[in-house]
Scaffold this motif. Structure first.
Motif, PDB file in Angstrom:
ATOM      1  N   UNK A 122       0.856  -1.194   0.000  1.00  0.00           N
ATOM      2  CA  UNK A 122       0.000   0.000   0.000  1.00  0.00           C
ATOM      3  C   UNK A 122       0.887   1.237   0.000  1.00  0.00           C
ATOM      4  N   UNK A 123       1.526   1.501  -1.116  1.00  0.00           N
ATOM      5  CA  UNK A 123       2.489   2.592  -1.238  1.00  0.00           C
ATOM      6  C   UNK A 123       2.213   3.361  -2.525  1.00  0.00           C
ATOM      7  N   UNK A 124       1.738   4.607  -2.425  1.00  0.00           N
ATOM      8  CA  UNK A 124       1.389   5.355  -3.639  1.00  0.00           C
ATOM      9  C   UNK A 124       2.578   5.606  -4.553  1.00  0.00           C
ATOM     10  N   UNK A 125       3.779   5.741  -3.977  1.00  0.00           N
ATOM     11  CA  UNK A 125       4.962   5.975  -4.806  1.00  0.00           C
ATOM     12  C   UNK A 125       5.252   4.748  -5.676  1.00  0.00           C
ATOM     13  N   UNK A 126       5.183   3.562  -5.058  1.00  0.00           N
ATOM     14  CA  UNK A 126       5.420   2.333  -5.815  1.00  0.00           C
ATOM     15  C   UNK A 126       4.374   2.161  -6.907  1.00  0.00           C
ATOM     16  N   UNK A 127       3.109   2.472  -6.583  1.00  0.00           N
ATOM     17  CA  UNK A 127       2.053   2.338  -7.577  1.00  0.00           C
ATOM     18  C   UNK A 127       2.284   3.275  -8.764  1.00  0.00           C
ATOM     19  N   UNK A 128       2.641   4.528  -8.486  1.00  0.00           N
ATOM     20  CA  UNK A 128       2.912   5.475  -9.574  1.00  0.00           C
ATOM     21  C   UNK A 128       4.110   5.022 -10.408  1.00  0.00           C
ATOM     22  N   UNK A 129       5.143   4.539  -9.729  1.00  0.00           N
ATOM     23  CA  UNK A 129       6.363   4.139 -10.420  1.00  0.00           C
ATOM     24  C   UNK A 129       6.106   3.002 -11.398  1.00  0.00           C
ATOM     25  N   UNK A 130       5.370   1.989 -10.956  1.00  0.00           N
ATOM     26  CA  UNK A 130       5.106   0.847 -11.839  1.00  0.00           C
ATOM     27  C   UNK A 130       4.116   1.194 -12.946  1.00  0.00           C
ATOM     28  N   UNK A 131       3.166   2.083 -12.645  1.00  0.00           N
ATOM     29  CA  UNK A 131       2.233   2.507 -13.693  1.00  0.00           C
ATOM     30  C   UNK A 131       2.966   3.299 -14.773  1.00  0.00           C
ATOM     31  N   UNK A 132       3.880   4.169 -14.367  1.00  0.00           N
ATOM     32  CA  UNK A 132       4.674   4.923 -15.340  1.00  0.00           C
ATOM     33  C   UNK A 132       5.529   3.994 -16.196  1.00  0.00           C
ATOM     34  N   UNK A 133       5.875   2.850 -15.635  1.00  0.00           N
ATOM     35  CA  UNK A 133       6.675   1.871 -16.375  1.00  0.00           C
ATOM     36  C   UNK A 133       5.820   1.051 -17.339  1.00  0.00           C
ATOM     37  N   UNK A 134       4.510   1.296 -17.355  1.00  0.00           N
ATOM     38  CA  UNK A 134       3.643   0.647 -18.330  1.00  0.00           C
ATOM     39  C   UNK A 134       2.904  -0.576 -17.840  1.00  0.00           C
ATOM     40  N   UNK A 135       3.010  -0.907 -16.550  1.00  0.00           N
ATOM     41  CA  UNK A 135       2.285  -2.054 -16.029  1.00  0.00           C
ATOM     42  C   UNK A 135       0.874  -1.628 -15.617  1.00  0.00           C
TER      43      UNK A 135
END
Length: 289
Positions: A122-135
């Motif tokens: 439950x980490x918004x930074x991790x979620x943004x990072x992986x979404x920006x990577x296209x997942x």
């Protein structure tokens, strides 16, 4: 900043563990709570070294000349599926593109893989990072609590304790449920978990479990998946708390078992996927292995 591979030794294993503990907090460090501290640390060290050994190109540490180690990433490749096991940056280095650089190196390692998977906290930074990577991001749930074994009833068929000789069976199930086999990861899982296997006319499946955790589960039908999860819950020592994280909404059979067993169902992080659908018949609370 210096970016170097994670070495297969105890010193680097502890270094990565400490980075994860600083990034997420000790209760939610590398592989979450569960078991006595010494045993938990030993499992963490073993898993870090396993990936450093099998995937040296996917495991990296970032060090700052003044601040020391500031981040780490662990990733693997298995039969065309890239998996991210850890991306951690210590608080003082967050927002300074350390995580971006580490993820870029891990993604480069998996560039030849069509599929990708990561379990996120439950980490918004991790979620943004992986979404920006296209997942793609898929919200998941956590099942937790003390098992009410009396409500589960008898199993609807046999469940056997598995061994290394079931490797081909498990790899076959993995290919059907998650797109690729775990391969060498089964050796690491067998070191720390009890393996439960079903293999009958209804199909096949397996489950890795230890007190307080269901580590991985996959089966060829909802009936067998339900049987395996029920068997794992029934094997939980009376009064102990069990915890199963990153359960996708598609696995409604798992929620039914949890309701019957009296477990709580709560939101819990994300499953990040590339060219994969959220699995219906597999639980992979963590992507290592």
């Amino acid at each position: 900043m210096l970016l170097r591979p994670v070495r297969d030794d105890e010193q680097d294993a502890e270094l990565v563990r400490e980075i994860a503990a600083a990034a997420f907090g000790e209760p939610h460090s590398l592989y979450g709570p569960g078991g006595p501290a010494a045993a938990r640390v030993a499992r963490q060290h073993s898993r870090i070294r396993h990936l450093a050994r099998t995937d040296p190109g996917g495991c990296w540490v970032m060090e700052d000349e003044g601040a020391g180690p500031v981040g780490a990433v662990l990733s693997s490749k298995r039969e065309g599926t890239w998996a991210l096991s850890l991306l951690a940056v210590v608080p003082g280095a967050q927002g300074k593109e350390v995580g971006k650089a580490l993820l870029a190196r891990a993604l480069d390692y998996g560039r030849a893989c069509l599929r990708g998977i990561a379990c996120l906290p439950d980490d918004p930074v991790a979620a943004r990072t992986l979404r920006r990577a296209g997942l793609t991001l898929h919200p998941t749930m956590r099942l937790s609590g003390v098992v009410d074994a009396g409500r589960l009833g008898p199993l609807d068929g046999p469940v056997h304790e598995g061994t290394e000789r079931h490797r081909e069976l498990m790899d076959s199930v993995d290919r059907r449920t998650r797109g690729g086999a775990h391969g060498p990861d089964h050796e690491e899982l067998l070191r720390h978990h009890t393996l439960l296997v079903v293999d009958d006319l209804a199909g096949t499946g397996y489950c890795y479990a230890r007190p307080g955790r269901v580590e991985a589960l996959a089966a060829t039908s909802r009936r067998l998946a339900t049987r395996l999860l029920t068997a794992a819950l029934l094997a939980t020592p009376p009064g102990d708390t069990i915890r199963i994280t990153h359960v996708p909404a598609e696995a409604q059979w798992a929620l039914d078992v949890a309701v019957t067993a009296g477990l709580a169902i709560t939101p819990s992080g994300f499953l990040a996927l590339r060219l994969l659908h959220p699995p219906e018949l597999a639980l992979t609370p963590r992507t290592l292995p």
